[in-house]
Motif scaffolding. Structure first.
Motif, PDB file in Angstrom:
ATOM      1  N   UNK A 190       0.842  -1.206   0.000  1.00  0.00           N
ATOM      2  CA  UNK A 190       0.000   0.000   0.000  1.00  0.00           C
ATOM      3  C   UNK A 190       0.876   1.255   0.000  1.00  0.00           C
ATOM      4  N   UNK A 191       1.885   1.291   0.891  1.00  0.00           N
ATOM      5  CA  UNK A 191       2.774   2.448   0.941  1.00  0.00           C
ATOM      6  C   UNK A 191       3.634   2.544  -0.328  1.00  0.00           C
ATOM      7  N   UNK A 192       4.068   1.415  -0.845  1.00  0.00           N
ATOM      8  CA  UNK A 192       4.843   1.438  -2.085  1.00  0.00           C
ATOM      9  C   UNK A 192       3.995   1.990  -3.226  1.00  0.00           C
ATOM     10  N   UNK A 193       2.740   1.585  -3.283  1.00  0.00           N
ATOM     11  CA  UNK A 193       1.826   2.112  -4.308  1.00  0.00           C
ATOM     12  C   UNK A 193       1.599   3.605  -4.101  1.00  0.00           C
ATOM     13  N   UNK A 194       1.419   4.008  -2.857  1.00  0.00           N
ATOM     14  CA  UNK A 194       1.241   5.432  -2.551  1.00  0.00           C
ATOM     15  C   UNK A 194       2.432   6.248  -3.050  1.00  0.00           C
ATOM     16  N   UNK A 195       3.647   5.819  -2.705  1.00  0.00           N
ATOM     17  CA  UNK A 195       4.838   6.545  -3.150  1.00  0.00           C
ATOM     18  C   UNK A 195       4.943   6.568  -4.677  1.00  0.00           C
ATOM     19  N   UNK A 196       4.594   5.464  -5.321  1.00  0.00           N
ATOM     20  CA  UNK A 196       4.653   5.400  -6.787  1.00  0.00           C
ATOM     21  C   UNK A 196       3.647   6.356  -7.425  1.00  0.00           C
ATOM     22  N   UNK A 197       2.453   6.397  -6.885  1.00  0.00           N
ATOM     23  CA  UNK A 197       1.421   7.302  -7.413  1.00  0.00           C
ATOM     24  C   UNK A 197       1.844   8.757  -7.209  1.00  0.00           C
ATOM     25  N   UNK A 198       2.369   9.076  -6.031  1.00  0.00           N
ATOM     26  CA  UNK A 198       2.828  10.445  -5.775  1.00  0.00           C
ATOM     27  C   UNK A 198       3.958  10.832  -6.728  1.00  0.00           C
ATOM     28  N   UNK A 199       4.853   9.898  -6.998  1.00  0.00           N
ATOM     29  CA  UNK A 199       5.954  10.155  -7.934  1.00  0.00           C
ATOM     30  C   UNK A 199       5.407  10.472  -9.324  1.00  0.00           C
ATOM     31  N   UNK A 200       4.437   9.687  -9.765  1.00  0.00           N
ATOM     32  CA  UNK A 200       3.846   9.904 -11.092  1.00  0.00           C
ATOM     33  C   UNK A 200       3.081  11.225 -11.154  1.00  0.00           C
ATOM     34  N   UNK A 201       2.314  11.523 -10.129  1.00  0.00           N
ATOM     35  CA  UNK A 201       1.562  12.791 -10.108  1.00  0.00           C
ATOM     36  C   UNK A 201       2.526  13.965 -10.099  1.00  0.00           C
ATOM     37  N   UNK A 202       3.627  13.846  -9.332  1.00  0.00           N
ATOM     38  CA  UNK A 202       4.609  14.925  -9.281  1.00  0.00           C
ATOM     39  C   UNK A 202       5.164  15.227 -10.669  1.00  0.00           C
ATOM     40  N   UNK A 203       5.552  14.198 -11.395  1.00  0.00           N
ATOM     41  CA  UNK A 203       6.097  14.411 -12.745  1.00  0.00           C
ATOM     42  C   UNK A 203       5.034  14.998 -13.666  1.00  0.00           C
ATOM     43  N   UNK A 204       3.824  14.496 -13.572  1.00  0.00           N
ATOM     44  CA  UNK A 204       2.745  15.021 -14.407  1.00  0.00           C
ATOM     45  C   UNK A 204       2.547  16.518 -14.154  1.00  0.00           C
ATOM     46  N   UNK A 205       2.459  16.895 -12.908  1.00  0.00           N
ATOM     47  CA  UNK A 205       2.237  18.314 -12.580  1.00  0.00           C
ATOM     48  C   UNK A 205       3.462  19.146 -12.946  1.00  0.00           C
ATOM     49  N   UNK A 206       4.661  18.612 -12.696  1.00  0.00           N
ATOM     50  CA  UNK A 206       5.896  19.349 -12.999  1.00  0.00           C
ATOM     51  C   UNK A 206       6.002  19.706 -14.475  1.00  0.00           C
ATOM     52  N   UNK A 207       5.519  18.837 -15.353  1.00  0.00           N
ATOM     53  CA  UNK A 207       5.699  19.072 -16.786  1.00  0.00           C
ATOM     54  C   UNK A 207       4.440  19.492 -17.532  1.00  0.00           C
ATOM     55  N   UNK A 208       3.337  19.602 -16.831  1.00  0.00           N
ATOM     56  CA  UNK A 208       2.102  20.022 -17.492  1.00  0.00           C
ATOM     57  C   UNK A 208       1.491  21.282 -16.888  1.00  0.00           C
ATOM     58  N   UNK A 209       2.097  21.796 -15.832  1.00  0.00           N
ATOM     59  CA  UNK A 209       1.586  22.993 -15.179  1.00  0.00           C
ATOM     60  C   UNK A 209       2.732  23.956 -14.910  1.00  0.00           C
ATOM     61  N   UNK A 210       2.395  25.130 -14.449  1.00  0.00           N
ATOM     62  CA  UNK A 210       3.410  26.154 -14.177  1.00  0.00           C
ATOM     63  C   UNK A 210       4.267  25.766 -12.972  1.00  0.00           C
ATOM     64  N   UNK A 211       5.408  26.421 -12.853  1.00  0.00           N
ATOM     65  CA  UNK A 211       6.290  26.213 -11.706  1.00  0.00           C
ATOM     66  C   UNK A 211       5.552  26.551 -10.417  1.00  0.00           C
TER      67      UNK A 211
END
Length: 180
Positions: A121-142
């Motif tokens: 569960x925690x591994x999935x949580x960290x993986x999802x947060x990692x993916x969301x972070x990259x998505x927001x970093x490259x699709x939204x403003x700084x």
């Protein structure tokens, strides 16, 4: 006190970013994380591995951000830390040495299945947060990314912690009530 120490570098990063820019904020984050490390050692006479890993990643990716004047490095730091934590959790479980059980198992007695599920569960949580972070970093403003990093990931972590407590609740030690 320990919780304040954990969030202090993040708060400093956010405030400095709001008044200056990402590069000054990154330098402040490096300095604040180093101070966090020193104060933690002075107060508790030990430093957890997670804090050391976080400091190393902040120092490396923060320095790269400042030297190359490229905010992509600091954006990737968040994802890499989360992926590292997810990988460590999965690896520990595959070796039948759950990190989560080693941290909480002394206080909470639970079946192996609970520790295994919690680890994934925690591994999935960290993986999802990692993916969301990259998505927001490259699709939204700084600005949006900084707000997400500070508030979004903090809120997601709190929600995840509440879910963990709810899952472990049946296994928490119960205080015996001697009153009749």
């Amino acid at each position: 006190m320990k919780q304040i120490l954990e969030f202090l570098p993040l708060i400093i990063f956010f405030l400095v970013y709001k008044f200056f820019d990402i590069y000054v904020a990154t330098g402040a984050l490096i300095a604040a994380t180093l101070i966090q490390l020193i104060v933690t050692y002075l107060l508790y006479k030990k430093i957890e591995k997670m804090l050391l890993v976080t400091f190393a990643m902040v120092a490396i990716f923060g320095t790269l951000t400042i030297v190359f004047h490229d905010d992509n490095f600091i954006k990737w730091k968040v994802t890499l830390i989360y992926m590292l934590f997810a990988g460590l959790l999965i690896g520990s479980q595959l070796m039948n040495r759950s990190i989560i059980k080693s941290m909480l198992g002394k206080e909470i007695e639970a079946p192996e299945k609970i520790w295994r599920n919690l680890t994934f569960y925690w591994a999935a949580f960290f993986s999802v947060c990692a993916a969301i972070n990259i998505y927001i970093a490259y699709n939204f403003s700084l600005e949006t990314w900084v707000n997400f990093k500070v508030f979004g990931l903090t809120i997601l972590s709190i929600i995840n912690l509440v879910g963990t407590i709810a899952y472990l609740y049946p296994h928490l030690p119960q205080e015996e009530n001697d009153k009749e």
